[in-house]
Design an enzyme around this catalytic site. Sequence first.
Site, PDB file in Angstrom:
ATOM      1  N   ASP A  73       0.208  16.838  -1.014  1.00 27.68           N
ATOM      2  CA  ASP A  73      -0.198  16.056  -2.177  1.00 27.68           C
ATOM      3  C   ASP A  73       0.793  16.302  -3.323  1.00 27.68           C
ATOM      4  OD1 ASP A  73      -3.197  14.732  -3.079  1.00 27.68           O
ATOM      5  OD2 ASP A  73      -1.790  15.275  -4.677  1.00 27.68           O
ATOM      6  N   CYS A  98       0.852  -1.194   0.000  1.00 27.67           N
ATOM      7  CA  CYS A  98       0.000   0.000   0.000  1.00 27.67           C
ATOM      8  C   CYS A  98       0.889   1.245   0.000  1.00 27.67           C
ATOM      9  CB  CYS A  98      -0.908  -0.015   1.224  1.00 27.67           C
ATOM     10  SG  CYS A  98      -1.782   1.533   1.478  1.00 27.67           S
ATOM     11  N   HIS A 151      -7.730   8.542   3.453  1.00 33.68           N
ATOM     12  CA  HIS A 151      -7.014   9.816   3.514  1.00 33.68           C
ATOM     13  C   HIS A 151      -8.000  10.956   3.422  1.00 33.68           C
ATOM     14  CE1 HIS A 151      -7.105   8.394  -0.676  1.00 33.68           C
ATOM     15  NE2 HIS A 151      -7.222   9.662  -1.039  1.00 33.68           N
TER      16      HIS A 151
HETATM   17  P1  AMP Z   1      -7.720  10.098  -4.107  1.00 33.83           P
HETATM   18  O1  AMP Z   1      -7.755  10.245  -5.601  1.00 33.83           O
HETATM   19  O2  AMP Z   1      -8.850  10.773  -3.374  1.00 33.83           O
HETATM   20  O3  AMP Z   1      -7.576   8.637  -3.715  1.00 33.83           O
HETATM   21  O4  AMP Z   1      -6.431  10.864  -3.608  1.00 33.83           O
HETATM   22  C1  AMP Z   1      -5.154  10.328  -3.729  1.00 33.83           C
HETATM   23  C2  AMP Z   1      -4.212  11.490  -3.747  1.00 33.83           C
HETATM   24  O5  AMP Z   1      -2.925  11.015  -3.494  1.00 33.83           O
HETATM   25  C3  AMP Z   1      -4.163  12.240  -5.079  1.00 33.83           C
HETATM   26  O6  AMP Z   1      -4.526  13.601  -4.875  1.00 33.83           O
HETATM   27  C4  AMP Z   1      -2.710  12.092  -5.520  1.00 33.83           C
HETATM   28  O7  AMP Z   1      -2.200  13.250  -6.150  1.00 33.83           O
HETATM   29  C5  AMP Z   1      -2.018  11.802  -4.210  1.00 33.83           C
HETATM   30  N1  AMP Z   1      -0.772  11.054  -4.301  1.00 33.83           N
HETATM   31  C6  AMP Z   1      -0.535   9.941  -5.021  1.00 33.83           C
HETATM   32  N2  AMP Z   1       0.726   9.517  -4.835  1.00 33.83           N
HETATM   33  C7  AMP Z   1       1.304  10.403  -3.979  1.00 33.83           C
HETATM   34  C8  AMP Z   1       2.597  10.521  -3.404  1.00 33.83           C
HETATM   35  N3  AMP Z   1       3.586   9.638  -3.653  1.00 33.83           N
HETATM   36  N4  AMP Z   1       2.840  11.560  -2.570  1.00 33.83           N
HETATM   37  C9  AMP Z   1       1.873  12.473  -2.312  1.00 33.83           C
HETATM   38  N5  AMP Z   1       0.624  12.402  -2.807  1.00 33.83           N
HETATM   39  C10 AMP Z   1       0.344  11.384  -3.637  1.00 33.83           C
HETATM   40 ZN    ZN Z   2      -2.279   1.359   3.656  1.00 38.71          ZN
END
Ligand code: AMP
Ligand code: ZN
Length: 112
Positions: free
Chosen positions: A30, A4, A98
């Site tokens: 993010d 994960c 999250h």
């Molecule tokens: P969701 O689409 O609501 O599941 O949000 C997931 C969020 O995680 C998105 O806004 C992505 O830009 C962010 N995300 C994905 N990978 C990373 C990462 N390695 N570091 C920081 N944010 C991330």
């Molecule tokens: Zn997890």
Amino acid sequence: MSDCLFCKIAAGEIPSKKVYEDEQCFAFYDIDPQAPTHFLVIPKAHIGSCGEITPENSAVVAHIFAVISQVTRELGITDFRVVSNCGEQAGQSVHHLHFHVLAGRDMTWPPG
Ligand code: AMP
Ligand code: ZN
């Protein structure tokens, strides 16, 4: 959970730009910000989404909201939106609970 992304970020195995950390939760910016300020707050223990919150694991959610209140205050942010997408249709792409915290621009309502 071993495979994960957000469990690995919370454990420090994948780098992130940390905003806040304690024994229960982790907050980081993010990677693809949707507002001038956009950070995520996650429980360290794996919960898949809002749909997996139960009476047994829900205490961390209250804690996360207290952390959001504290961190936004420390950042000088008074106006912000908290969002949690649950399921693919709602836009969830990472299956570890999250809370998005977005601030610094006008927000539309209802969200698109
Ligand atoms: P969701 O689409 O609501 O599941 O949000 C997931 C969020 O995680 C998105 O806004 C992505 O830009 C962010 N995300 C994905 N990978 C990373 C990462 N390695 N570091 C920081 N944010 C991330
Ligand atoms: Zn997890």
